[in-house]
Design an enzyme around this catalytic site. Structure first.
Site, PDB file in Angstrom:
ATOM      1  N   ASN A  11       0.871  -1.176   0.000  1.00 28.79           N
ATOM      2  CA  ASN A  11       0.000   0.000   0.000  1.00 28.79           C
ATOM      3  C   ASN A  11       0.908   1.226   0.000  1.00 28.79           C
ATOM      4  O   ASN A  11       1.525   1.537   1.007  1.00 28.79           O
ATOM      5  CB  ASN A  11      -0.886  -0.019   1.258  1.00 28.79           C
ATOM      6  CG  ASN A  11      -1.642   1.293   1.433  1.00 28.79           C
ATOM      7  OD1 ASN A  11      -1.822   2.051   0.479  1.00 28.79           O
ATOM      8  ND2 ASN A  11      -2.088   1.559   2.658  1.00 28.79           N
ATOM      9  N   TRP A  12       0.959   1.890  -1.140  1.00 21.38           N
ATOM     10  CA  TRP A  12       1.914   3.003  -1.289  1.00 21.38           C
ATOM     11  C   TRP A  12       1.424   4.298  -0.645  1.00 21.38           C
ATOM     12  O   TRP A  12       2.146   5.285  -0.634  1.00 21.38           O
ATOM     13  CB  TRP A  12       2.217   3.247  -2.763  1.00 21.38           C
ATOM     14  CG  TRP A  12       2.916   2.112  -3.443  1.00 21.38           C
ATOM     15  CD1 TRP A  12       3.317   0.917  -2.888  1.00 21.38           C
ATOM     16  CD2 TRP A  12       3.314   2.058  -4.817  1.00 21.38           C
ATOM     17  NE1 TRP A  12       3.937   0.142  -3.835  1.00 21.38           N
ATOM     18  CE2 TRP A  12       3.949   0.811  -5.027  1.00 21.38           C
ATOM     19  CE3 TRP A  12       3.199   2.940  -5.894  1.00 21.38           C
ATOM     20  CZ2 TRP A  12       4.460   0.430  -6.259  1.00 21.38           C
ATOM     21  CZ3 TRP A  12       3.703   2.567  -7.134  1.00 21.38           C
ATOM     22  CH2 TRP A  12       4.324   1.322  -7.309  1.00 21.38           C
ATOM     23  N   LYS A  13       0.189   4.293  -0.187  1.00 26.64           N
ATOM     24  CA  LYS A  13      -0.403   5.510   0.426  1.00 26.64           C
ATOM     25  C   LYS A  13      -0.194   6.711  -0.518  1.00 26.64           C
ATOM     26  O   LYS A  13      -0.204   6.536  -1.724  1.00 26.64           O
ATOM     27  CB  LYS A  13       0.201   5.755   1.804  1.00 26.64           C
ATOM     28  CG  LYS A  13       0.191   4.509   2.684  1.00 26.64           C
ATOM     29  CD  LYS A  13       0.399   4.820   4.130  1.00 26.64           C
ATOM     30  CE  LYS A  13       0.642   3.548   4.902  1.00 26.64           C
ATOM     31  NZ  LYS A  13       0.238   3.620   6.277  1.00 26.64           N
ATOM     32  N   HIS A  97      -9.409   0.775   4.902  1.00 26.09           N
ATOM     33  CA  HIS A  97      -8.114   1.015   5.555  1.00 26.09           C
ATOM     34  C   HIS A  97      -8.328   1.961   6.736  1.00 26.09           C
ATOM     35  O   HIS A  97      -9.147   2.875   6.677  1.00 26.09           O
ATOM     36  CB  HIS A  97      -7.126   1.623   4.552  1.00 26.09           C
ATOM     37  CG  HIS A  97      -5.731   1.658   5.086  1.00 26.09           C
ATOM     38  ND1 HIS A  97      -5.305   2.622   5.973  1.00 26.09           N
ATOM     39  CD2 HIS A  97      -4.676   0.819   4.894  1.00 26.09           C
ATOM     40  CE1 HIS A  97      -4.042   2.378   6.291  1.00 26.09           C
ATOM     41  NE2 HIS A  97      -3.640   1.300   5.648  1.00 26.09           N
ATOM     42  N   GLU A  99      -6.770   4.386   7.837  1.00 30.95           N
ATOM     43  CA  GLU A  99      -6.606   5.831   7.574  1.00 30.95           C
ATOM     44  C   GLU A  99      -7.861   6.400   6.917  1.00 30.95           C
ATOM     45  O   GLU A  99      -8.234   7.552   7.171  1.00 30.95           O
ATOM     46  CB  GLU A  99      -5.348   6.057   6.713  1.00 30.95           C
ATOM     47  CG  GLU A  99      -4.087   5.826   7.537  1.00 30.95           C
ATOM     48  CD  GLU A  99      -2.864   5.401   6.752  1.00 30.95           C
ATOM     49  OE1 GLU A  99      -2.830   5.565   5.518  1.00 30.95           O
ATOM     50  OE2 GLU A  99      -1.917   4.884   7.392  1.00 30.95           O
ATOM     51  N   GLU A 169      -5.276  -5.215  10.575  1.00 29.34           N
ATOM     52  CA  GLU A 169      -4.251  -4.200  10.786  1.00 29.34           C
ATOM     53  C   GLU A 169      -4.548  -3.434  12.070  1.00 29.34           C
ATOM     54  O   GLU A 169      -5.351  -2.488  12.057  1.00 29.34           O
ATOM     55  CB  GLU A 169      -4.245  -3.208   9.626  1.00 29.34           C
ATOM     56  CG  GLU A 169      -3.994  -3.829   8.278  1.00 29.34           C
ATOM     57  CD  GLU A 169      -3.462  -2.801   7.290  1.00 29.34           C
ATOM     58  OE1 GLU A 169      -2.346  -2.978   6.809  1.00 29.34           O
ATOM     59  OE2 GLU A 169      -4.160  -1.804   7.032  1.00 29.34           O
ATOM     60  N   GLY A 175       2.287   2.231  10.609  1.00 28.33           N
ATOM     61  CA  GLY A 175       3.180   3.371  10.431  1.00 28.33           C
ATOM     62  C   GLY A 175       3.869   3.808  11.711  1.00 28.33           C
ATOM     63  O   GLY A 175       4.460   4.889  11.768  1.00 28.33           O
ATOM     64  N   SER A 214       3.414  -2.217  10.278  1.00 30.34           N
ATOM     65  CA  SER A 214       4.875  -2.178  10.431  1.00 30.34           C
ATOM     66  C   SER A 214       5.550  -3.513  10.095  1.00 30.34           C
ATOM     67  O   SER A 214       6.502  -3.927  10.766  1.00 30.34           O
ATOM     68  CB  SER A 214       5.259  -1.705  11.845  1.00 30.34           C
ATOM     69  OG  SER A 214       4.780  -0.390  12.060  1.00 30.34           O
ATOM     70  N   GLY A 236       4.827   1.320   4.622  1.00 31.82           N
ATOM     71  CA  GLY A 236       6.133   1.969   4.437  1.00 31.82           C
ATOM     72  C   GLY A 236       7.168   1.103   3.731  1.00 31.82           C
ATOM     73  O   GLY A 236       7.854   1.575   2.807  1.00 31.82           O
TER      74      GLY A 236
HETATM   75  C1  PEP Z   1      -0.691   0.044   5.797  1.00 31.18           C
HETATM   76  O1  PEP Z   1      -0.661   1.146   5.288  1.00 31.18           O
HETATM   77  O2  PEP Z   1      -1.626  -0.729   5.531  1.00 31.18           O
HETATM   78  C2  PEP Z   1       0.372  -0.354   6.717  1.00 31.18           C
HETATM   79  C3  PEP Z   1       0.294  -1.531   7.297  1.00 31.18           C
HETATM   80  O3  PEP Z   1       1.403   0.539   6.901  1.00 31.18           O
HETATM   81  P1  PEP Z   1       2.827   0.229   7.594  1.00 31.18           P
HETATM   82  O4  PEP Z   1       3.343  -1.055   7.018  1.00 31.18           O
HETATM   83  O5  PEP Z   1       3.678   1.412   7.215  1.00 31.18           O
HETATM   84  O6  PEP Z   1       2.585   0.134   9.068  1.00 31.18           O
END
Ligand code: PEP
Length: 254
Positions: A11-13, A97, A99, A169, A175, A214, A236
Site C-alpha cells: 500500500n503506497w499511500k 483502511h 486511515e 491491521e 506506520g 509495520s 512503508g
Molecule cells: C498500511 O498502510 O496498511 C500499513 C500496514 O502501513 P505500515 O506497514 O507502514 O505500518
C-alpha cells in the site's frame, strides 16, 4: 498456512509520481517476475494506476487501488468508482483502511457498501479491519474487529469469498514501527477465521487473511509462519524495493 496461496500487497499511500511509480514497478517486475507461489500486489495512487497497469500487463503482479466509492456515477465530486478502476486496469481494491476510517470518516456501513460495489464491478477486494490502541487496552479488540467483520459479512455471499481477502491491521501498529507480536496477530486472525467459518462454512474458513502494521523484512517471516496468517499488507516498507522483495520472499511456502 494450509493450502491458501500467500498474498503480499504493498500500500503506497500518498507517495510516488507517475514516473516514480513506473520506476518502482519496473524494478519489482525485474526482481519478482518469476515468483508464482506468492500472489503479489501493489496499490499506487489513483493518478499512477493507468501507467502501472500498463507496465505490469501480463505480469504476475496485480494492481489495486487504495479506495473506491460505492456508487458508479453521479454527483459525487472527488470520488472514483469500482467500475472506473476496472476501466483503468485494476485487479483489486482496498476498502476500510484505518486511515480512511479515521481521517475520512468511512463507517463500517460505508466499507461494506464499497466492498459490495467492488465485487459487483468484478474486482477482488481486500477488506481492512483492526482495533485502536484504546480499544486494545480496554480489552475490546475482538468486539471491535467482530463489528467490522460482521458488517462486511452482511453484504458478502459464500461465492464471493474466493475474491475477498481480509487484512487485520491493528491501528496502533500502522506506520508506528510497533508490530503486533506473531502471537497477538495469530490470536485475532484465528478469531476472524472463526467468525467467517461460522457464517460461511468451508468458504469462510478457507479465506485468506493478511496481517498489516509495520511489517518489515526482520519480522515478516515470524508473522507469516503463524497458521492463520496468509500474507502481509505492507505500507512503508513497500516503497523500498529491497524490503518489499524480501517480504515477498519471506511469504514463500516451505
Ligand atoms: C498500511 O498502510 O496498511 C500499513 C500496514 O502501513 P505500515 O506497514 O507502514 O505500518
Amino acid at each position: 498456512m494450509a493450502n491458501r496461496i500467500p498474498i503480499v500487497v504493498g500500500n503506497w499511500k500518498l507517495h510516488k509520481t507517475i514516473s516514480e511509480s513506473s520506476e518502482l514497478v519496473t524494478e519489482l517486475k525485474n526482481q519478482l517476475g518469476t515468483v508464482r507461489d506468492v500472489q503479489i500486489g501493489v496499490c499506487p495512487v489513483f493518478t499512477s494506476l493507468a501507467a502501472v497497469t500498463k507496465r505490469l500487463e501480463d505480469s504476475n503482479i496485480m494492481v489495486g487501488a487504495q479506495n473506491s466509492f460505492y456508487e458508479n456515477s453521479g454527483a459525487w465530486t472527488g470520488e472514483v468508482s469500482a467500475e472506473m478502476l476496472v476501466d483503468a486496469g485494476c485487479d483489486f481494491v482496498l476498502v476500510g483502511h484505518s486511515e480512511r476510517r479515521a481521517k475520512f470518516g468511512d463507517t463500517d456501513a460505508d466499507v461494506s457498501r464499497k466492498a459490495r460495489a467492488a465485487l459487483d464491478a468484478g474486482l477482488r477486494v481486500i477488506i481492512c479491519c483492526g482495533e485502536s490502541e484504546s480499544e486494545r487496552d480496554a480489552g475490546k479488540t475482538n468486539e471491535r474487529v467482530g463489528q467490522q467483520i460482521s458488517a462486511a459479512m452482511d453484504v458478502l455471499k459464500a461465492d464471493d469469498l474466493e475474491k475477498v481477502v481480509v487484512a487485520y491491521e491493528p491501528v496502533w501498529a500502522i506506520g508506528t514501527g510497533r508490530t503486533a507480536t506473531p502471537a497477538q496477530a495469530q490470536e485475532v486472525h484465528a478469531f476472524i477465521r472463526g467468525l467467517l467459518g461460522d457464517r460461511f462454512g468451508a468458504a469462510g474458513t478457507g479465506i485468506r487473511l493478511q496481517y498489516g502494521g509495520s511489517v518489515k523484512p526482520a519480522n515478516a517471516q515470524a508473522l507469516m509462519s503463524e497458521p492463520d496468517i496468509d500474507g502481509a499488507l505492507v505500507g512503508g516498507a513497500s516503497l523500498k524495493v529491497a524490503d518489499f522483495v524480501a517480504i515477498v520472499k519471506a511469504a514463500r511456502p516451505g
